[in-house]
Design a protein around this motif. Structure first.
Motif, mmCIF file in Angstrom:
data_model
loop_
_atom_site.group_PDB
_atom_site.id
_atom_site.type_symbol
_atom_site.label_atom_id
_atom_site.label_comp_id
_atom_site.label_asym_id
_atom_site.label_seq_id
_atom_site.Cartn_x
_atom_site.Cartn_y
_atom_site.Cartn_z
ATOM 1 N N TYR A 33 0.839 -0.957 -0.413
ATOM 2 C CA TYR A 33 0.206 -0.056 -0.130
ATOM 3 C C TYR A 33 0.289 1.151 -0.304
ATOM 4 O O TYR A 33 2.413 1.523 0.638
ATOM 5 C CB TYR A 33 -1.023 0.053 1.572
ATOM 6 N N TYR A 35 0.509 5.672 1.169
ATOM 7 C CA TYR A 35 -0.596 5.986 1.679
ATOM 8 C C TYR A 35 0.098 7.264 2.517
ATOM 9 O O TYR A 35 1.530 7.394 1.815
ATOM 10 C CB TYR A 35 -0.761 5.859 3.383
ATOM 11 N N MET A 41 -4.048 15.503 9.860
ATOM 12 C CA MET A 41 -4.742 14.823 8.961
ATOM 13 C C MET A 41 -4.387 13.555 9.843
ATOM 14 O O MET A 41 -3.630 12.776 9.515
ATOM 15 C CB MET A 41 -5.315 15.009 7.236
ATOM 16 N N GLY A 42 -5.262 11.706 8.706
ATOM 17 C CA GLY A 42 -5.225 10.645 8.704
ATOM 18 C C GLY A 42 -4.092 10.207 8.038
ATOM 19 O O GLY A 42 -4.153 11.190 6.866
ATOM 20 N N LEU A 43 -4.327 9.190 7.238
ATOM 21 C CA LEU A 43 -3.733 8.539 6.643
ATOM 22 C C LEU A 43 -4.503 8.344 5.142
ATOM 23 O O LEU A 43 -5.681 7.347 5.307
ATOM 24 C CB LEU A 43 -2.544 7.626 6.868
ATOM 25 N N TYR A 103 -0.619 -4.245 8.951
ATOM 26 C CA TYR A 103 0.455 -3.291 8.262
ATOM 27 C C TYR A 103 1.577 -3.162 8.884
ATOM 28 O O TYR A 103 1.401 -3.100 10.200
ATOM 29 C CB TYR A 103 -0.398 -2.256 7.357
ATOM 30 N N PHE A 105 4.817 -0.428 8.127
ATOM 31 C CA PHE A 105 4.511 0.395 7.541
ATOM 32 C C PHE A 105 6.463 0.388 7.708
ATOM 33 O O PHE A 105 7.328 0.833 8.570
ATOM 34 C CB PHE A 105 4.264 1.493 8.404
ATOM 35 N N TYR B 32 -12.771 -5.599 10.739
ATOM 36 C CA TYR B 32 -11.822 -5.553 11.226
ATOM 37 C C TYR B 32 -11.084 -4.184 12.280
ATOM 38 O O TYR B 32 -11.332 -3.148 11.129
ATOM 39 C CB TYR B 32 -10.737 -6.543 10.809
ATOM 40 N N LEU B 34 -7.899 -1.417 14.692
ATOM 41 C CA LEU B 34 -6.564 -1.744 15.043
ATOM 42 C C LEU B 34 -6.525 -0.430 15.210
ATOM 43 O O LEU B 34 -7.073 0.929 14.960
ATOM 44 C CB LEU B 34 -5.782 -1.937 13.269
ATOM 45 N N TYR B 36 -2.923 2.190 15.827
ATOM 46 C CA TYR B 36 -1.278 2.270 15.741
ATOM 47 C C TYR B 36 -1.036 3.487 16.345
ATOM 48 O O TYR B 36 -1.589 3.879 16.260
ATOM 49 C CB TYR B 36 -1.199 2.508 14.079
ATOM 50 N N PRO B 44 3.837 4.448 11.181
ATOM 51 C CA PRO B 44 2.657 3.859 12.015
ATOM 52 C C PRO B 44 3.737 2.713 12.118
ATOM 53 O O PRO B 44 3.755 1.532 11.884
ATOM 54 C CB PRO B 44 1.588 4.019 11.623
ATOM 55 N N PHE B 89 -3.615 6.367 16.008
ATOM 56 C CA PHE B 89 -4.685 6.149 14.909
ATOM 57 C C PHE B 89 -5.402 5.410 14.993
ATOM 58 O O PHE B 89 -5.039 3.834 15.304
ATOM 59 C CB PHE B 89 -3.873 5.808 13.597
ATOM 60 N N TYR B 98 -7.298 -5.858 3.978
ATOM 61 C CA TYR B 98 -8.060 -5.149 3.356
ATOM 62 C C TYR B 98 -7.168 -3.725 3.173
ATOM 63 O O TYR B 98 -6.680 -3.675 4.437
ATOM 64 C CB TYR B 98 -9.805 -5.604 2.986
ATOM 65 N N LYS B 99 -8.231 -2.811 2.711
ATOM 66 C CA LYS B 99 -7.964 -1.572 2.830
ATOM 67 C C LYS B 99 -7.731 -0.895 4.231
ATOM 68 O O LYS B 99 -8.967 -1.236 4.523
ATOM 69 C CB LYS B 99 -8.776 -1.095 1.494
ATOM 70 N N LEU B 100 -6.990 -0.404 4.851
ATOM 71 C CA LEU B 100 -7.345 0.478 5.918
ATOM 72 C C LEU B 100 -7.836 1.618 5.522
ATOM 73 O O LEU B 100 -7.061 2.433 4.503
ATOM 74 C CB LEU B 100 -5.767 0.370 6.779
ATOM 75 N N ILE B 101 -9.028 1.816 6.780
ATOM 76 C CA ILE B 101 -9.165 3.700 6.820
ATOM 77 C C ILE B 101 -8.795 3.754 7.844
ATOM 78 O O ILE B 101 -9.456 3.667 9.061
ATOM 79 C CB ILE B 101 -10.784 4.036 7.041
ATOM 80 N N PHE B 102 -8.302 5.069 7.501
ATOM 81 C CA PHE B 102 -7.467 5.651 9.502
ATOM 82 C C PHE B 102 -8.687 6.893 9.818
ATOM 83 O O PHE B 102 -8.653 7.766 8.703
ATOM 84 C CB PHE B 102 -5.768 6.306 9.265
ATOM 85 N N GLY B 103 -8.191 6.814 11.128
ATOM 86 C CA GLY B 103 -8.588 8.225 11.461
ATOM 87 C C GLY B 103 -7.705 9.676 11.419
ATOM 88 O O GLY B 103 -6.865 9.436 10.978
ATOM 89 N N SER B 104 -7.989 10.439 11.776
ATOM 90 C CA SER B 104 -6.831 11.805 11.606
ATOM 91 C C SER B 104 -5.806 11.180 12.491
ATOM 92 O O SER B 104 -4.811 12.593 12.701
ATOM 93 C CB SER B 104 -7.514 13.065 11.814
#
Lengths: 114, 112
Positions: A33, A35, A41-43, A103, A105, B32, B34, B36, B44, B89, B98-104
């Motif tokens: 991946y 990012y 901001m987040g990733l 992951y 990183f 799922y 997580l 970090y 991270p 995070f 799968y793709k991870l969607i991250f918070g800020s």
């Protein structure tokens, strides 16, 4: 065991220049991946790959290209750099089927476009 | 449209006390989750995860709680240590790999 290695660590580009951010992993992970992280901001996912020869767009793919010719390498190409691409870029990988570990990183590439 | 939200940009706690970091999500397909941890100038690092079939997962001083009905998860750190000072995070995915969607992110400062 190096994990995920990103080069360069820092780079300053002029508007309109191009460059390739390198990412390599030695863990035989199939998923990789890219990012980007903007301040506060987040990733955000740029592109990802589920294996050699297979890539797909993430949330913010515009202005970038990727390729995955080997399991180990997943370079990110910036064409015609713009100030909006100033960010920290992270490459990550994971071996699917292995739960709970998340992951791995790389340490990131800090890019400034001026 | 943020699917994963961390509404507290920063948190400061005294060493030895509990740190509670919160995360909300909107996509009911996520199953799922997580956490970090990120230090400056580093990538991270994975801390702890939880799947939707559980409501709690512990690993040493770190515990993650999941409330699916509220679409809310939290990370508890007990006791907090100065070395825990970092940005945390929250991330979510529809499945492992799968793709991870991250918070800020939430910046935690643990004061000695």
């Amino acid at each position: 065991n190096a994990g995920v290695t990103q080069t360069p660590k820092f780079r300053i580009l002029k508007i309109g220049q191009s460059m390739t951010l390198q990412c390599t992993q030695d863990m035989n992970h199939n998923y990789m991946y890219w990012y980007r992280q903007d301040p506060g901001m987040g990733l955000k996912l740029i592109y990802y790959s589920v294996g050699a020869g297979i890539t797909d767009k993430g949330e913010v793919p515009n202005g970038y290209n990727v390729s995955r010719s080997t399991t180990e390498d997943f370079p990110l190409r910036l064409e015609l750099a713009a100030p909006s691409q100033t960010s920290v870029y992270f490459c990550a990988s994971i071996l699917t089927g292995v739960a709970n570990y998340g992951y791995t990183f790389g340490s990131g590439t800090r890019l400034t476009v001026v | 449209d943020q699917q994963v939200k961390q509404n507290s940009p920063s948190l400061s706690v005294q060493e030895g006390r509990i740190s509670i970091l919160n995360c909300d999500y909107t996509n009911s397909m996520f199953d799922y989750f997580l956490w970090y941890k990120k230090y400056p100038a580093e990538g991270p690092t994975f801390l702890i995860s939880i799947s939707s079939i559980k409501d709690k997962n512990e690993d040493g001083r770190f515990t993650v709680f999941l409330n699916k009905s509220a679409k809310h998860l939290s990370l508890h750190i007990v006791p907090s240590q100065p070395g825990d000072s970092a940005v945390y995070f929250c991330a979510a995915s529809p499945g492992v790999g799968y793709k991870l969607i991250f918070g800020s992110g939430t910046r935690l400062l643990v004061r000695p």
